[in-house]
Scaffold this motif. Structure first.
Motif, mmCIF file in Angstrom:
data_model
loop_
_atom_site.group_PDB
_atom_site.id
_atom_site.type_symbol
_atom_site.label_atom_id
_atom_site.label_comp_id
_atom_site.label_asym_id
_atom_site.label_seq_id
_atom_site.Cartn_x
_atom_site.Cartn_y
_atom_site.Cartn_z
ATOM 1 N N GLN A 1 -24.606 8.965 14.449
ATOM 2 C CA GLN A 1 -23.906 8.288 13.366
ATOM 3 C C GLN A 1 -24.521 8.636 12.011
ATOM 4 O OE1 GLN A 1 -20.972 6.568 14.087
ATOM 5 N NE2 GLN A 1 -21.553 7.664 15.947
ATOM 6 N N LYS A 2 -23.687 8.656 10.978
ATOM 7 C CA LYS A 2 -24.151 8.980 9.626
ATOM 8 C C LYS A 2 -25.050 7.887 9.063
ATOM 9 C CE LYS A 2 -19.979 9.474 8.067
ATOM 10 N NZ LYS A 2 -18.856 9.722 7.121
ATOM 11 N N ASP A 3 -24.828 6.653 9.456
ATOM 12 C CA ASP A 3 -25.664 5.556 8.978
ATOM 13 C C ASP A 3 -27.075 5.710 9.549
ATOM 14 O OD1 ASP A 3 -25.986 2.801 7.758
ATOM 15 O OD2 ASP A 3 -26.472 2.376 9.859
ATOM 16 N N LYS A 4 -28.082 5.805 8.672
ATOM 17 C CA LYS A 4 -29.453 6.079 9.097
ATOM 18 C C LYS A 4 -30.040 4.941 9.922
ATOM 19 C CE LYS A 4 -29.533 10.080 7.153
ATOM 20 N NZ LYS A 4 -29.480 11.291 8.014
ATOM 21 N N ARG A 5 -29.712 3.701 9.576
ATOM 22 C CA ARG A 5 -30.230 2.577 10.346
ATOM 23 C C ARG A 5 -29.691 2.605 11.770
ATOM 24 N NH1 ARG A 5 -28.469 -2.249 8.742
ATOM 25 N NH2 ARG A 5 -30.245 -3.345 9.641
ATOM 26 N N THR A 6 -28.446 2.987 11.910
ATOM 27 C CA THR A 6 -27.847 3.067 13.245
ATOM 28 C C THR A 6 -28.482 4.180 14.063
ATOM 29 O OG1 THR A 6 -25.734 2.198 12.434
ATOM 30 C CG2 THR A 6 -25.702 3.405 14.526
ATOM 31 N N SER A 7 -28.546 5.370 13.507
ATOM 32 C CA SER A 7 -29.122 6.506 14.243
ATOM 33 C C SER A 7 -30.601 6.292 14.520
ATOM 34 C CB SER A 7 -28.912 7.802 13.463
ATOM 35 O OG SER A 7 -29.521 7.718 12.177
ATOM 36 N N GLY A 8 -31.315 5.620 13.602
ATOM 37 C CA GLY A 8 -32.739 5.387 13.814
ATOM 38 C C GLY A 8 -33.032 4.413 14.928
ATOM 39 N N ARG B 1 -23.271 -5.504 1.156
ATOM 40 C CA ARG B 1 -24.038 -6.745 0.994
ATOM 41 C C ARG B 1 -25.108 -6.950 2.054
ATOM 42 N NH1 ARG B 1 -19.031 -9.476 2.858
ATOM 43 N NH2 ARG B 1 -19.451 -10.529 4.851
ATOM 44 N N ASP B 2 -24.938 -6.362 3.232
ATOM 45 C CA ASP B 2 -25.947 -6.518 4.283
ATOM 46 C C ASP B 2 -26.266 -5.209 4.991
ATOM 47 O OD1 ASP B 2 -23.586 -6.135 5.617
ATOM 48 O OD2 ASP B 2 -23.714 -7.933 6.861
ATOM 49 N N ASN B 3 -25.812 -4.102 4.416
ATOM 50 C CA ASN B 3 -26.029 -2.774 5.014
ATOM 51 C C ASN B 3 -25.437 -2.662 6.417
ATOM 52 O OD1 ASN B 3 -27.494 -1.726 2.766
ATOM 53 N ND2 ASN B 3 -29.347 -2.783 3.494
ATOM 54 N N GLY B 4 -24.397 -3.427 6.672
ATOM 55 C CA GLY B 4 -23.723 -3.332 7.955
ATOM 56 C C GLY B 4 -22.939 -2.031 8.066
ATOM 57 N N ALA B 5 -22.738 -1.572 9.273
ATOM 58 C CA ALA B 5 -22.002 -0.330 9.514
ATOM 59 C C ALA B 5 -21.330 -0.408 10.879
ATOM 60 C CB ALA B 5 -22.934 0.872 9.448
ATOM 61 N N PHE B 6 -20.212 0.292 11.002
ATOM 62 C CA PHE B 6 -19.516 0.343 12.291
ATOM 63 C C PHE B 6 -18.812 1.688 12.439
ATOM 64 C CE2 PHE B 6 -15.904 -0.474 9.625
ATOM 65 C CZ PHE B 6 -14.819 0.062 10.301
ATOM 66 N N ASP C 1 -14.723 3.216 22.122
ATOM 67 C CA ASP C 1 -16.168 3.113 21.984
ATOM 68 C C ASP C 1 -16.433 2.489 20.625
ATOM 69 O OD1 ASP C 1 -16.836 4.351 24.447
ATOM 70 O OD2 ASP C 1 -16.591 6.330 23.537
ATOM 71 N N LEU C 2 -17.171 1.392 20.615
ATOM 72 C CA LEU C 2 -17.473 0.688 19.375
ATOM 73 C C LEU C 2 -18.978 0.683 19.149
ATOM 74 C CD1 LEU C 2 -16.851 -1.157 16.966
ATOM 75 C CD2 LEU C 2 -16.822 -3.092 18.550
ATOM 76 N N VAL C 3 -19.423 1.184 18.012
ATOM 77 C CA VAL C 3 -20.825 1.160 17.622
ATOM 78 C C VAL C 3 -20.927 0.317 16.358
ATOM 79 C CG1 VAL C 3 -22.831 2.502 16.931
ATOM 80 C CG2 VAL C 3 -21.224 3.453 18.608
ATOM 81 N N ALA C 4 -21.758 -0.724 16.380
ATOM 82 C CA ALA C 4 -21.849 -1.644 15.239
ATOM 83 C C ALA C 4 -23.303 -1.995 14.966
ATOM 84 C CB ALA C 4 -21.041 -2.906 15.516
ATOM 85 N N ASN C 5 -23.681 -1.980 13.691
ATOM 86 C CA ASN C 5 -24.988 -2.437 13.282
ATOM 87 C C ASN C 5 -24.890 -3.890 12.812
ATOM 88 O OD1 ASN C 5 -27.719 -2.303 12.762
ATOM 89 N ND2 ASN C 5 -27.574 -0.405 11.596
ATOM 90 N N ASN C 6 -26.039 -4.581 12.727
ATOM 91 C CA ASN C 6 -26.091 -5.995 12.371
ATOM 92 C C ASN C 6 -25.381 -6.868 13.388
ATOM 93 O OD1 ASN C 6 -27.486 -5.284 10.137
ATOM 94 N ND2 ASN C 6 -25.904 -5.785 8.636
ATOM 95 N N GLY C 7 -25.674 -6.614 14.669
ATOM 96 C CA GLY C 7 -25.093 -7.450 15.723
ATOM 97 C C GLY C 7 -25.759 -8.808 15.798
ATOM 98 N N ASN C 8 -25.170 -9.712 16.543
ATOM 99 C CA ASN C 8 -25.702 -11.076 16.670
ATOM 100 C C ASN C 8 -26.991 -11.065 17.489
ATOM 101 O OD1 ASN C 8 -23.441 -12.082 15.344
ATOM 102 N ND2 ASN C 8 -22.284 -12.261 17.252
#
Length: 256
Positions: free
Chosen positions: A136-143, A229-234, A249-256
């Motif tokens: 994923q392009k989002d660095k937090r997700t790929s990291g 606002r929270d650096n969320g990504a999907f 296939d769903l990839v989401a950052n900032n999950g519960n």
């Protein structure tokens, strides 16, 4: 003299012969034991045993026809183990009720795909959800992808504004909370068409403040975006199925 001796011998032999013809104590004991065994096995004394021996055997005709015990060749087709239909998970009041949304809700139409679709290629090359998250392009997700663990429970911990589609049948789920990660990834199938699923998620992410970019490559579609606002990504990967449904296939950052 000879007659008296014969008579005496007869008196001795006759009781012995008669005793040989009569039942011996050992024989009487064996007979008694046999009778006891027969009486012990008499089903009339045990209602449970009577029921077990005399009741009819329950047989499933369909399974009996599949037994194929006497066949020289293997069966012409696999034994029945059908997967439940996609609609089995839809609640009686309709799919919308599962999300708590109003039945009068109007879905926003997702924009037409724009430009090339590098994420489509990433999805094709990824054999696991972890590999997909790593590209994923989002660095937090790929990291966070390297610390993902697989369990169905992650499917219940998606971000509140990125829930599962109402009739989703989850096939795989993974996530990570290591080192501040809040990454979730889920694979599921739906009986709804690709456009319906796409519009449903587009409506939710835009209302939740995410950007939303739609790309496509043939029958493969990707909807992805971020939230400042929270650096969320999907990232949402959709493919049409032959039965008219959709694989997602769903990839989401900032999950519960």
């Amino acid at each position: 003299m000879m007659r008296s001796r014969f008579r005496g011998l007869a008196l001795v032999v006759l009781p012995v012969a008669l005793s040989a013809c009569g039942p011996r104590d050992g024989d009487r004991n064996l007979d008694s034991l046999d009778n006891e065994l027969v009486d012990a096995g008499n089903a009339s004394r045990d209602p449970a045993l009577t029921s077990a021996l005399q009741d009819q055997i329950m047989v499933d005709p369909q399974l009996a026809q599949q037994a194929n015990n006497d066949a020289v060749r293997p069966p012409a087709q696999p034994y029945s183990g059908a997967v439940p239909p996609d609609g089995v998970a839809i609640p009686p009041s309709g799919a919308v009720a599962a999300t708590g949304a109003s039945t009068s809700e109007t879905l926003r139409k997702a924009p037409a795909p724009q430009g090339s679709c590098p994420q489509c290629r990433a999805a094709r090359e990824s054999l696991t959800l972890g590999a997909l998250a790593a590209q994923q392009k989002d660095k937090r997700t790929s990291g966070c992808a390297g610390s993902m663990r697989y369990s169905a429970r992650w499917a219940q911990r998606l971000p509140a504004d990125l829930p599962l589609y109402p009739d989703a049948r989850v096939t795989e789920a993974a996530g990570s909370e290591a080192s501040g990660c809040a990454l979730r990834a889920v694979s599921f199938a739906s009986s709804a068409s690709l456009q319906t699923v796409l519009d449903w998620y587009y409506t939710r992410v835009t209302r939740a403040g995410y950007s939303a970019e739609h790309q496509a490559d043939g029958g493969e579609h990707v909807l992805g975006g971020t939230r400042d606002r929270d650096n969320g990504a999907f990232a949402l990967f959709l493919t049409s199925r032959k039965d008219g449904g959709t694989d997602v296939d769903l990839v989401a950052n900032n999950g519960n």
